[in-house]
Design a protein around this motif. Structure first.
Motif, mmCIF file in Angstrom:
data_model
loop_
_atom_site.group_PDB
_atom_site.id
_atom_site.type_symbol
_atom_site.label_atom_id
_atom_site.label_comp_id
_atom_site.label_asym_id
_atom_site.label_seq_id
_atom_site.Cartn_x
_atom_site.Cartn_y
_atom_site.Cartn_z
ATOM 1 N N CYS A 23 0.732 -1.051 -0.019
ATOM 2 C CA CYS A 23 -0.063 0.088 0.010
ATOM 3 C C CYS A 23 0.870 1.008 0.203
ATOM 4 O O CYS A 23 1.783 1.460 0.755
ATOM 5 N N ALA A 24 0.658 2.178 -0.914
ATOM 6 C CA ALA A 24 1.496 3.393 -1.186
ATOM 7 C C ALA A 24 0.961 4.517 -0.052
ATOM 8 O O ALA A 24 1.608 5.470 0.015
ATOM 9 N N GLN A 25 -0.029 4.342 0.360
ATOM 10 C CA GLN A 25 -0.520 5.276 1.322
ATOM 11 C C GLN A 25 -1.182 4.914 2.593
ATOM 12 O O GLN A 25 -2.433 5.347 2.827
ATOM 13 N N CYS A 61 -4.915 1.627 2.520
ATOM 14 C CA CYS A 61 -5.685 2.591 2.307
ATOM 15 C C CYS A 61 -6.907 2.111 1.501
ATOM 16 O O CYS A 61 -8.227 2.774 1.586
ATOM 17 N N LYS A 62 -6.999 1.020 0.946
ATOM 18 C CA LYS A 62 -8.127 0.060 0.237
ATOM 19 C C LYS A 62 -8.700 1.156 -0.823
ATOM 20 O O LYS A 62 -9.988 0.814 -0.856
ATOM 21 N N CYS A 69 -3.047 4.377 -5.242
ATOM 22 C CA CYS A 69 -2.423 3.315 -4.773
ATOM 23 C C CYS A 69 -2.423 2.055 -5.661
ATOM 24 O O CYS A 69 -3.579 1.476 -5.632
ATOM 25 N N CYS A 72 -3.511 -1.313 -3.805
ATOM 26 C CA CYS A 72 -4.716 -1.506 -3.245
ATOM 27 C C CYS A 72 -5.834 -1.571 -4.267
ATOM 28 O O CYS A 72 -6.507 -2.312 -4.073
HETATM 29 ZN ZN LIG Z 1 -3.112 1.437 -0.486
#
Ligand SMILES: [Zn+2]
Ligand SMILES: [Zn+2]
Ligand SMILES: [Zn+2]
Length: 453
Positions: A23-25, A61-62, A69, A72
């Protein structure tokens, strides 16, 4: 990166990072959870973030937006695929007998708001855009003709032939009211099916369930259209056989009539007369079968692909417009700028307040969900996530994935969570990519520009 690597809890951090799947965030939370026996009040399990690296728990963050992202969004896409597919071939709690139920893949488009540059491919090759030999000039002196054969990546695609003639008002109002038009369509569809069967709408519910899964897709001209799987089941959902009279042909005809019948009227405001909006003339209805031209697998893949695309694919922003933004400086296409401007203008009118156009200007007026399904269609995204969490977890226990999907009937859970931030430091970005094998995410806006969690 070096500081992170040298920390005593790096291994713990790395394990948590792998669990987030790149996940990037990630969202950073601080707090604790207590699991109590509801009868005795005995504490069965206690979890606190104080033992996590940095004293915070990170959760994925989904998002469904690949521009935010990729990791996700890929999870969301894959889940959507399984959700749509389960509704066509069974699995994930849906019985296999569902394959025999009549199902159609339906595309409902937006009407025209003026000619735009288009690329039309035919068996003989790409067709000229808008060839009109005796094209008249519009009031702005532009000839409404274009003989170019546009390339697939031509930035002019979707741009109006005359931006000054184009009906920006209609376009953003259509986006704003498309979810309501869809709702009316589903009601009209039930009415048509009832009429075809000689039943009342209430009696129809005892004989038949109409299930659907749909996604919204932006066309290049900046209006949404919908792709949907519509399926006929027996009473109560996919486990029951639909009645014999519920055939593919009956479904197709009912969809056609319902799509043609529904309209929605826009609010009337000073200088903006009320108008009636309907679906566009392009209506595509195709039967879905396990063997034919349009297979269940192709449909599931198609719908899942659109589930992660958002308006930024048509040259607009992936965040909300702020009061401090100068519309002229936004890094968007001219067409998107005009549509955003129209949302902001109409958004100031009291009569349009409930459409919340200013708030959704970055989405060109659309504030609906990108993928939705009816209750009986198949499993849910929440269930798929819960299954995956249970499957992956064992060692990680319940804590990391628990936030939105709790299912506690035996224990009392008392949770105290506090949001403390979001995102990764530049060093963490590189380490996350290395640990999870995910590609480096695209360049991000600064943390305060992130709006939809
Ligand atoms: Zn994410
Ligand atoms: Zn053109
Ligand atoms: Zn014009």
């Amino acid at each position: 990166m070096a500081t992170k690597l040298a920390r005593h809890d790096f291994r713990h951090w790395a394990a948590r990072t792998r669990a987030l799947g790149g996940c990037a965030q990630p969202v950073h939370l601080r707090g604790r959870v207590e699991h109590l026996d509801p009868l005795t009040g005995e504490v069965l399990h206690r979890y606190t973030t104080s033992r996590e690296p940095g004293g915070t728990l990170r959760v994925a963050c989904k998002t469904r937006r690949a521009s935010r992202c990729p990791a996700c969004a890929e999870t969301y896409r894959a889940d959507t695929y399984h959700l749509v597919r389960a509704g066509l071939v069974g699995g994930k709690g849906v019985p296999d007998s569902v394959t025999a139920h009549p199902a159609a893949f339906v595309t409902l488009t937006a009407p025209s708001f003026g000619p735009v540059h288009t690329r039309r491919e035919k068996p003989g090759g790409v067709q000229p855009c808008h060839p009109r030999r005796d094209a008249e000039r519009c009031p702005h002196g532009r000839r409404l003709s274009c003989t170019l054969r546009h390339g697939a990546e031509d930035p002019r695609l979707g741009e109006p032939l005359c931006p000054d003639c184009y009906d920006h008002t209609g376009s953003v109002l259509f986006n704003a009211l498309a979810p309501e038009l869809w709702r009316r369509f589903t009601l009209a569809l039930r009415r048509r099916l009832a009429k075809a069967a000689g039943l009342t709408v209430t009696a129809l519910g005892d004989a038949l369930t109409v299930s659907f899964a749909k996604v919204a897709e932006y066309q290049r001209r900046g209006v949404v259209h919908f792709h949907a799987v519509i399926r006929l089941d027996g009473p109560g959902g996919p486990a029951a056989e639909p009645p014999a009279w519920a055939t593919h042909d009956l479904l197709a005809e009912a969809v056609r009539q319902a799509a043609r019948a529904v309209t929605v009227t826009t609010p009337e405001a000073p200088g903006v007369p009320a108008r009636s909006l309907a679906w566009g003339t392009q209506l595509d209805i195709r039967p879905i079968t396990t063997t034919g031209e349009l297979t269940d697998k192709a449909v599931a893949g198609y719908i899942a692909k659109y589930a992660t695309k958002a308006a930024e694919c048509v040259g607009t922003l992936d965040r909300r417009i702020r009061a401090t933004d100068d519309p002229n400086d936004l890094p968007v296409s001219n067409h998107a700028r005009r549509l955003i401007g129209e949302c902001l203008r109409l958004g100031t009118l009291e009569e349009m307040a409930e459409l919340r156009l200013a708030e959704w200007a970055h989405m060109l007026g659309f504030r609906g969900h990108f993928s939705t399904k009816s209750r009986h269609y198949s499993t849910t995204l929440g269930q798929l996530r819960t299954d995956r969490i249970h499957h992956n977890q064992r060692a990680r226990e319940i804590t990391t994935g628990r936030l939105p999907f709790t299912d506690e009937d035996q224990v009392l859970v008392i949770a105290h969570w506090r949001y403390v931030g979001q995102g990764l430091t530049p060093g963490e970005v590189l380490l996350t990519a290395a640990l999870t094998g995910t590609p480096l995410p695209p360049l991000h806006p600064s943390a305060d520009e992130r709006t939809d969690l």
